[in-house]
Design an enzyme around this catalytic site. Structure first.
Site, short mmCIF file in Angstrom:
data_model
loop_
_atom_site.label_atom_id
_atom_site.label_comp_id
_atom_site.label_asym_id
_atom_site.label_seq_id
_atom_site.Cartn_x
_atom_site.Cartn_y
_atom_site.Cartn_z
N ASP A 55 0.85 -1.20 0.00
CA ASP A 55 0.00 0.00 0.00
C ASP A 55 0.88 1.24 0.00
OD1 ASP A 55 -2.91 1.07 0.67
OD2 ASP A 55 -1.51 2.22 1.90
N TYR A 60 3.06 9.80 -0.17
CA TYR A 60 4.10 9.16 0.66
C TYR A 60 5.50 9.39 0.09
CZ TYR A 60 0.14 6.50 2.66
OH TYR A 60 -1.04 6.13 3.23
N LYS A 85 -2.68 6.10 -4.30
CA LYS A 85 -3.80 7.00 -3.97
C LYS A 85 -3.62 8.38 -4.59
CE LYS A 85 -3.75 4.61 0.48
NZ LYS A 85 -2.37 4.54 0.97
N1 NAP Z 1 -5.53 6.22 3.75
C1 NAP Z 1 -4.99 6.93 4.69
O1 NAP Z 1 -5.31 8.10 4.91
C2 NAP Z 1 -3.95 6.30 5.57
C3 NAP Z 1 -3.60 6.90 6.78
C4 NAP Z 1 -2.66 6.25 7.59
C5 NAP Z 1 -2.09 5.06 7.17
N2 NAP Z 1 -2.43 4.51 5.95
C6 NAP Z 1 -1.82 3.24 5.47
O2 NAP Z 1 -1.84 2.28 6.52
C7 NAP Z 1 -0.50 1.91 6.83
C8 NAP Z 1 -0.35 1.57 8.30
O3 NAP Z 1 -0.65 2.65 9.14
P1 NAP Z 1 0.48 3.48 9.93
O4 NAP Z 1 1.70 3.56 9.12
O5 NAP Z 1 -0.19 4.73 10.38
O6 NAP Z 1 0.75 2.66 11.24
P2 NAP Z 1 0.74 1.19 11.86
O7 NAP Z 1 0.96 0.16 10.84
O8 NAP Z 1 -0.45 1.12 12.74
O9 NAP Z 1 2.01 1.31 12.83
C9 NAP Z 1 3.30 1.53 12.34
C10 NAP Z 1 4.22 1.71 13.54
O10 NAP Z 1 4.26 0.50 14.31
C11 NAP Z 1 5.58 0.02 14.37
N3 NAP Z 1 5.50 -1.45 14.27
C12 NAP Z 1 5.30 -2.20 13.16
N4 NAP Z 1 5.24 -3.50 13.46
C13 NAP Z 1 5.44 -3.60 14.78
C14 NAP Z 1 5.53 -4.70 15.66
N5 NAP Z 1 5.39 -5.95 15.22
N6 NAP Z 1 5.75 -4.45 16.98
C15 NAP Z 1 5.89 -3.17 17.41
N7 NAP Z 1 5.81 -2.08 16.63
C16 NAP Z 1 5.59 -2.29 15.31
C17 NAP Z 1 6.31 0.64 13.21
O11 NAP Z 1 7.68 0.76 13.49
P3 NAP Z 1 8.86 0.43 12.43
O12 NAP Z 1 8.41 0.85 11.06
O13 NAP Z 1 9.99 1.26 12.94
O14 NAP Z 1 9.13 -1.04 12.53
C18 NAP Z 1 5.64 2.01 13.13
O15 NAP Z 1 6.19 2.90 14.08
C19 NAP Z 1 0.32 3.11 6.37
O16 NAP Z 1 1.70 2.83 6.31
C20 NAP Z 1 -0.36 3.42 5.07
O17 NAP Z 1 0.05 2.52 4.07
C21 NAP Z 1 -3.36 5.10 5.17
#
Ligand code: NAP
Length: 298
Positions: A55, A60, A85
């Site tokens: 994704d 990004y 997106k």
């Molecule tokens: N459509 C939208 O508006 C929108 C908004 C937000 C997000 N998104 C999408 O959804 C994805 C995920 O959301 P997000 O990036 O906000 O956050 P997330 O996946 O909820 O959390 C990411 C965070 O958690 C850490 N992490 C990952 N795996 C872990 C584990 N097994 N144990 C402990 N910590 C862990 C990562 O650290 P490290 O990377 O340092 O390992 C990072 O700091 C985004 O990357 C994006 O692709 C879309």
């Protein structure tokens, strides 16, 4: 308190969207993996370790690195599901924005193209357009989907609430139901009303920030940690497995190889643990983490 480890399995299952295409349940999130090393290495590590769903988004600023990793993985293009997106300032020029994304990704098509936010902003002024909104943008995506010779396999939306979807779907010129709505979803933001509405409309939820995003309080929450310990798994695996068990696609982001590997491994929660997670927001309160303040969640 038992300590019997559960059966963890790399989750390569797919779910069928309303247009007949299939999307892998677990996809790698890439927001905030903006530099080349992070985005390229994370995407390559994910693909080498069994992920088949990435994704990304124009905003990004990593489409090139994601695309390079896809190419270098050697995995046939048709085996990988790629989402990008359309950014807010490109709503009036979706065709050009798609071409730019494809060029950066180095791909002939994307599997899923989403309206990132229901916010149409004039890039020249930074103000929202007065003569255009997300329904117009969706119609542009529909046209692109129909006329782009397969450059987009599915179209969908992101950050749409029920009212906006109702307005979108009631427009007589909207003939394609969005395949997905990508929204923040985790046990502290289960969005039950939107969940039921999307299920009724056969629109799949893609759960973003499933771990609570950066510096997440969710992953350290005692109820989550206790379910993880009881089952002998990581807290992140509890959150990702919960999302899958609710029949939602889930997009954990990590740039850490060990986490990328463990995040793909899910298990079936017991009825009791699933029920505890389903009630957490009621018991402990709702927590929305990703809110850029464009008044879209009101
Ligand atoms: N459509 C939208 O508006 C929108 C908004 C937000 C997000 N998104 C999408 O959804 C994805 C995920 O959301 P997000 O990036 O906000 O956050 P997330 O996946 O909820 O959390 C990411 C965070 O958690 C850490 N992490 C990952 N795996 C872990 C584990 N097994 N144990 C402990 N910590 C862990 C990562 O650290 P490290 O990377 O340092 O390992 C990072 O700091 C985004 O990357 C994006 O692709 C879309």
């Amino acid at each position: 308190m038992t300590n019997t480890p559960v059966q963890l399995k790399a989750n390569t299952a797919t779910i069928t969207l309303n247009d007949g295409t299939k999307i892998p349940f677990v996809g790698l999130g890439t927001w905030q993996a903006a530099d080349r090393d992070e985005a390229y290495n994370a995407t390559l590590a994910a693909l080498k370790n069994g992920y088949r769903h990435i994704d990304t988004a124009a905003i990004y600023k990593n489409e090139e690195y994601v695309g390079e990793a896809i190419k270098d993985s050697g995995i046939p293009r048709e085996e990988i599901y790629v989402t990008t997106k359309l950014w807010n300032t490109d709503h009036k020029r979706a065709k050009e924005a798609l071409e730019t994304s494809l060029k950066k990704l180095g791909l002939d098509y994307v599997d899923l193209y989403l309206i990132h936010w229901p916010v149409s902003t004039d890039p020249a002024t930074g103000e929202n357009y007065k003569d255009w909104d997300y329904v117009d943008t969706y119609k542009a995506l529909q046209k692109l989907y129909k006329e782009s010779n397969g450059k987009i396999k599915s179209i969908g939306v992101s950050n749409f609430n029920k009212e906006r979807l109702e307005r979108l779907l009631s427009d007589p010129e909207v003939t394609i139901v969005p395949a997905v709505n990508q929204i923040e979803a985790h046990p502290f933001l289960p969005q039950p009303e939107l969940y039921d509405y999307l299920k009724e409309k056969n629109i799949i939820i893609e759960a973003y920030s499933p771990l609570g995003s950066s510096n997440s309080p969710i992953i350290k929450n005692p109820a989550i940690v206790s379910i993880a310990e009881k089952n002998g798994v990581e807290p992140a695996q509890v959150l990702i497995s919960w999302a899958v068990q609710r029949n939602t696609v889930v997009l954990p982001k990590s740039v850490t190889e060990a986490r990328i590997i463990s995040n793909l491994k899910t298990f079936t929660l017991s009825d009791e643990d699933f029920a505890t997670l389903n009630k957490l927001a009621e018991v402990e309160g709702v927590n929305r983490i990703c809110n850029p303040g464009w008044n879209v969640f009101a």
